[in-house]
Design a protein around this motif. Structure first.
Motif, PDB file in Angstrom:
ATOM      1  N   ARG A 232      60.106 -21.673  38.109  1.00 40.01           N
ATOM      2  CA  ARG A 232      59.761 -21.452  39.516  1.00 40.01           C
ATOM      3  C   ARG A 232      59.858 -19.972  39.883  1.00 40.01           C
ATOM      4  O   ARG A 232      58.990 -19.437  40.563  1.00 40.01           O
TER       5      ARG A 232
ATOM      6  N   ARG B 161      49.955 -16.072  32.175  1.00 34.30           N
ATOM      7  CA  ARG B 161      49.822 -15.363  33.454  1.00 34.30           C
ATOM      8  C   ARG B 161      49.557 -13.879  33.231  1.00 34.30           C
ATOM      9  O   ARG B 161      48.722 -13.280  33.914  1.00 34.30           O
TER      10      ARG B 161
ATOM     11  N   GLU C  61      48.703 -13.135  43.710  1.00 35.06           N
ATOM     12  CA  GLU C  61      47.753 -13.972  44.443  1.00 35.06           C
ATOM     13  C   GLU C  61      47.722 -13.653  45.935  1.00 35.06           C
ATOM     14  O   GLU C  61      46.648 -13.443  46.507  1.00 35.06           O
TER      15      GLU C  61
ATOM     16  N   CYS D  46      53.346 -20.210  30.920  1.00 37.67           N
ATOM     17  CA  CYS D  46      53.377 -19.393  32.130  1.00 37.67           C
ATOM     18  C   CYS D  46      53.699 -17.937  31.784  1.00 37.67           C
ATOM     19  O   CYS D  46      53.048 -17.010  32.271  1.00 37.67           O
TER      20      CYS D  46
ATOM     21  N   GLU E 278      56.791 -18.153  38.441  1.00 37.26           N
ATOM     22  CA  GLU E 278      55.568 -18.572  39.124  1.00 37.26           C
ATOM     23  C   GLU E 278      55.502 -18.049  40.560  1.00 37.26           C
ATOM     24  O   GLU E 278      54.450 -17.597  41.014  1.00 37.26           O
ATOM     25  N   VAL E 279      56.620 -18.102  41.283  1.00 37.47           N
ATOM     26  CA  VAL E 279      56.639 -17.608  42.664  1.00 37.47           C
ATOM     27  C   VAL E 279      56.373 -16.106  42.700  1.00 37.47           C
ATOM     28  O   VAL E 279      55.655 -15.615  43.581  1.00 37.47           O
TER      29      VAL E 279
ATOM     30  N   PRO F  85      54.327 -23.390  43.585  1.00 37.32           N
ATOM     31  CA  PRO F  85      53.234 -23.061  42.658  1.00 37.32           C
ATOM     32  C   PRO F  85      52.658 -24.307  41.989  1.00 37.32           C
ATOM     33  O   PRO F  85      53.343 -25.343  41.877  1.00 37.32           O
TER      34      PRO F  85
ATOM     35  N   TRP G 130      54.454 -14.413  40.714  1.00 38.24           N
ATOM     36  CA  TRP G 130      53.002 -14.229  40.575  1.00 38.24           C
ATOM     37  C   TRP G 130      52.273 -14.571  41.865  1.00 38.24           C
ATOM     38  O   TRP G 130      51.344 -13.868  42.263  1.00 38.24           O
ATOM     39  N   VAL G 131      52.682 -15.639  42.512  1.00 37.93           N
ATOM     40  CA  VAL G 131      52.028 -16.024  43.764  1.00 37.93           C
ATOM     41  C   VAL G 131      52.192 -14.922  44.806  1.00 37.93           C
ATOM     42  O   VAL G 131      51.217 -14.487  45.434  1.00 37.93           O
TER      43      VAL G 131
END
Length: 196
Positions: free
Chosen positions: A132, A41, A143, A37, A135-136, A162, A138-139
């Motif tokens: 988490r 990413r 995204e 990740c 990843e959050v 995610p 990036w979201v």
């Protein structure tokens, strides 16, 4: 100090070894997902096309990320820190988690059989939360920020799950014997009339 008889007792007891081995392998697996990740990413963010050999990572990646360190992992961590995805405490946490991962990778038998102490079970939630957090970010910041469907909408950060987190949650459920996901998948397959 654990006696030799106690070690054999632990080693030969499936009810002790199975959950210990499961948690150790889940820790290593989750740490590998975290590293992927961290690196992937950012690299994917700098992709600017593809050709016959695959994806083309733009020159800005070398300038803005890879040039920060000889290790692409640490270059990526530095990038994440600069963009305030993570902080100094997270970097210290990462180093502690890495030590645990290395211990498990190199002394798995000794850890699982109780010959060596490990903090992996207590630190699994910390590892999960660091994954988490990244990843959050990036979201939310890539995204959703680039999707016009979410313009001017309030985002429930806690409600975001995610893909990497969802996959891990599913893996844990399946590996611990939960068959609900399998049954739901089978029902859906039958209702669609597909064999794929």
């Amino acid at each position: 100090m654990t006696s030799n008889a106690d070690r054999w007792e632990r080693f030969l007891d499936p009810d002790v070894v199975r959950p210990s081995l499961f948690m150790a392998t889940m820790f290593v697996t989750t740490f590998e997902i975290l590293q992927d990740c961290i690196v992937d990413r950012i690299r994917d963010f700098y992709i600017n096309g593809f050709d016959q050999t695959g994806l083309i990572v733009g020159p800005d990646y070398q300038k803005n990320v890879a040039s920060r360190s000889r290790s692409i992992l640490y270059a990526s961590l530095d990038w994440l820190k600069e963009y305030e995805v993570i902080n100094d405490h997270d970097l210290e946490t990462f180093e502690q988690l890495k030590k645990i991962r290395n211990q498990l990778a190199h002394q798995l038998f000794d850890v699982v059989t109780g010959q060596v102490e490990s903090d992996h079970q207590a630190q699994f939630e910390v590892l999960f939360e660091l994954l988490r957090k990244i990843e959050v970010w990036w979201v939310i910041n890539v995204e959703l920020a680039t999707n016009p469907d979410y313009d001017n909408q309030e985002i429930d950060k806690e409600g975001i799950v995610p893909g990497a987190i969802l996959s891990l949650q599913m893996l844990i459920q399946v590996a611990t014997g939960n068959t609900e996901l399998l049954e739901a998948w089978r029902k859906e397959r039958v209702s669609r009339g597909t064999d794929a």
